[in-house]
Design an enzyme around this catalytic site. Structure first.
Site, PDB file in Angstrom:
ATOM      1  CG  ASP A   1      -2.406   6.221   0.198  1.00  0.00           C
ATOM      2  OD1 ASP A   1      -3.392   5.964  -0.514  1.00  0.00           O
ATOM      3  OD2 ASP A   1      -2.271   5.781   1.355  1.00  0.00           O
TER       4      ASP A   1
ATOM      5  CG  HIS B   1      -2.904  -0.163   4.602  1.00  0.00           C
ATOM      6  ND1 HIS B   1      -3.908  -0.725   3.849  1.00  0.00           N
ATOM      7  CD2 HIS B   1      -3.375   1.077   4.948  1.00  0.00           C
ATOM      8  CE1 HIS B   1      -4.915   0.115   3.749  1.00  0.00           C
ATOM      9  NE2 HIS B   1      -4.626   1.216   4.413  1.00  0.00           N
TER      10      HIS B   1
ATOM     11  CG  ASP C   1      -0.984   4.122   4.812  1.00  0.00           C
ATOM     12  OD1 ASP C   1      -1.236   4.564   3.675  1.00  0.00           O
ATOM     13  OD2 ASP C   1      -1.763   4.263   5.770  1.00  0.00           O
TER      14      ASP C   1
ATOM     15  CG  HIS D   1      -9.268   1.049   6.361  1.00  0.00           C
ATOM     16  ND1 HIS D   1      -9.202   2.156   7.188  1.00  0.00           N
ATOM     17  CD2 HIS D   1      -8.276   1.172   5.457  1.00  0.00           C
ATOM     18  CE1 HIS D   1      -8.207   2.918   6.785  1.00  0.00           C
ATOM     19  NE2 HIS D   1      -7.613   2.344   5.747  1.00  0.00           N
TER      20      HIS D   1
ATOM     21  CD  GLU E   1      -7.003   3.078   1.713  1.00  0.00           C
ATOM     22  OE1 GLU E   1      -6.706   2.836   2.893  1.00  0.00           O
ATOM     23  OE2 GLU E   1      -6.391   3.891   1.007  1.00  0.00           O
TER      24      GLU E   1
ATOM     25  CG  HIS F   1      -2.025   0.979   1.183  1.00  0.00           C
ATOM     26  ND1 HIS F   1      -3.266   0.652   0.702  1.00  0.00           N
ATOM     27  CD2 HIS F   1      -2.101   2.277   1.539  1.00  0.00           C
ATOM     28  CE1 HIS F   1      -4.071   1.696   0.783  1.00  0.00           C
ATOM     29  NE2 HIS F   1      -3.381   2.706   1.279  1.00  0.00           N
TER      30      HIS F   1
ATOM     31  CG  HIS G   1     -11.002   4.432   3.944  1.00  0.00           C
ATOM     32  ND1 HIS G   1     -11.069   5.714   4.422  1.00  0.00           N
ATOM     33  CD2 HIS G   1      -9.693   4.106   3.927  1.00  0.00           C
ATOM     34  CE1 HIS G   1      -9.841   6.158   4.679  1.00  0.00           C
ATOM     35  NE2 HIS G   1      -8.986   5.193   4.382  1.00  0.00           N
TER      36      HIS G   1
END
Length: 417
Positions: free
Chosen positions: A42, A236, A344, A215, A147, A40, A174
């Site tokens: 971003d 993650h 992350d 999540h 995600e 993961h 999420h």
């Protein structure tokens, strides 16, 4: 008790700096042959928010640590030995489902534009074999992970279109509970997955799309693992027994991972890996709520009060020892075949000391090697475990290639109130 014992052991290891330098070099040699696959990152969202959604707005071929807030660039990816990266196509849960679907397709486009901008470095991958082929060519395999299940707008047709566009996992929720699944950080509504949520998982199995349980609530984790024919992943997440954040994986689920066959890719978010940081963040949120209740309509007073509180309560720091403690705990409970890495990076504003960018992986692996991890262990953590899961997911999809696409729909009573 668990956290204290782990951190005591790790702290002793971290004191052996010369040995760790040798282990870091050994880790880099391992990663020349075994692709390190992170679950993961971003960067696409960071480019969207900070740089006009333009991969050419910053020079990714240079180290951007000093000139930008980015955690990711090509020199640091190379220094970190990254061989495969799941780029997260995150969009906020605050968007309406239709807006989320549009933004997710735009994020997928961003990933493809990053790859196209640097074809000598990146290459798109959709299978485990792709990753290994691309790594052997000296390039970084670029994969796409969604995600937030709200992006499919309760449509299995949209799910299939996202898969066709290259997405190879979807995080079921999420930060908020969806119309078909409970989030770890929102009020539960379904007690896990509702029947349509179970159909989402089954269709993901048919497509060959990994079911990602970062999540989601514990009940959603258990429902998804019960329904899924293929192993699941946590792209993650860290260990709740070490840091009591609801985003982390409880031992009750870790103990099921051997039977499931999946992998928990440990994340580096300070509030998820340090109990001290988590408790501080909770206290700060409580103080913010208290100040707002005392000063309604006076944001300046709230800001001043919070600033004074933070001056009296300095932000604590997480460190590389905290990361190692979580990796070790997942291994101890789930087993060496069920742990991976999901940093992350570029999805958080702060990182642990010693883990300030994507070049940190050899340091993390060195700390584990100094703690007795073998080369075979490091290979499994770095990439072999997630490659095995991907092949299992692909095999399930292959066994169902004659099945028709699901036409399941969310019933009216499943729609938001």
């Amino acid at each position: 008790m668990i956290r204290a014992a782990l951190l005591s052991t790790v702290a002793a290891v971290m004191a052996a700096a010369p040995a760790m330098a040798q282990d870091a070099a050994a880790a880099r040699r391992i990663l020349e042959r075994t692709p390190l696959i992170d679950g993961h990152n971003d960067l696409p969202w960071a480019l969207r928010q900070q740089h006009g959604n333009d991969p050419h707005a910053v020079d990714l071929t240079t180290n951007l640590d000093a000139s930008t807030a980015l955690h990711t660039d090509i020199p640091r990816l190379r220094a970190g030995g990254v061989g495969g990266q799941f780029w997260s196509v995150y969009v906020p849960a605050s968007l309406t489902p239709v807006e989320a679907a549009k933004a997710t397709f735009e994020q997928i486009d961003t990933v493809k534009r990053i790859v196209a901008a640097h074809p000598d470095v990146f290459e798109l991958a959709t299978t485990a074999d792709d990753i290994q082929r691309i790594h052997r060519r000296g390039r970084i395999a670029s994969l796409i992970g969604m995600e937030g299940g709200y992006s499919i707008d309760d449509s299995l047709g949209l799910l299939r279109e996202f898969h066709d566009a290259g997405a190879r996992y979807m995080t079921l929720t999420h930060s908020t509970t969806t119309t078909w699944g409970d989030s770890a950080t929102d009020a539960p509504k379904w007690g896990g997955l509702n029947p349509f949520g179970e159909e989402v998982v089954r269709e993901m199995n048919r497509l060959g799309m990994m079911v990602d349980l970062s999540h989601v609530s514990e009940e959603t984790m258990l429902d998804a693992m019960r329904v899924s024919e293929a192993p699941v992943i946590f792209s993650h997440s860290s260990a709740r027994a070490v840091t009591a954040h609801p985003r982390n994986v409880p031992d009750s689920v870790l103990r099921l991972m051997a039977e499931d066959g999946g992998v928990v890719m440990v994340t580096f978010v300070p509030g998820f890996i340090s109990e001290t940081v988590r408790a501080w963040s909770a206290a700060r949120s409580a103080e913010d709520a208290r100040l707002k209740s005392l000063n309604p309509g006076d944001p300046a007073a709230v800001a001043a009060g919070l600033q004074a509180w933070m001056a009296a309560h300095p932000t604590p720091r997480a460190g590389i020892a905290d990361v190692v403690a979580h990796i070790q705990h997942v291994r101890d409970v789930a087993g060496i075949d069920h742990v991976g890495l999901g940093g992350d990076f570029d999805g958080v504003s702060a990182l642990p000391d010693g883990v300030d960018g994507v070049d940190a992986y050899p340091r993390i692996l060195a700390a584990l090697m100094a703690n007795g991890w073998s080369e075979a262990d490091i290979r499994k953590l770095a990439g072999e475990n997630i490659l095995r899961v991907m092949r299992a997911v692909e095999a399930v999809a292959g066994s169902r290639e004659d099945d028709r696409p699901s036409l399941a729909r969310l019933p009216d009573e499943g729609a938001p109130e």
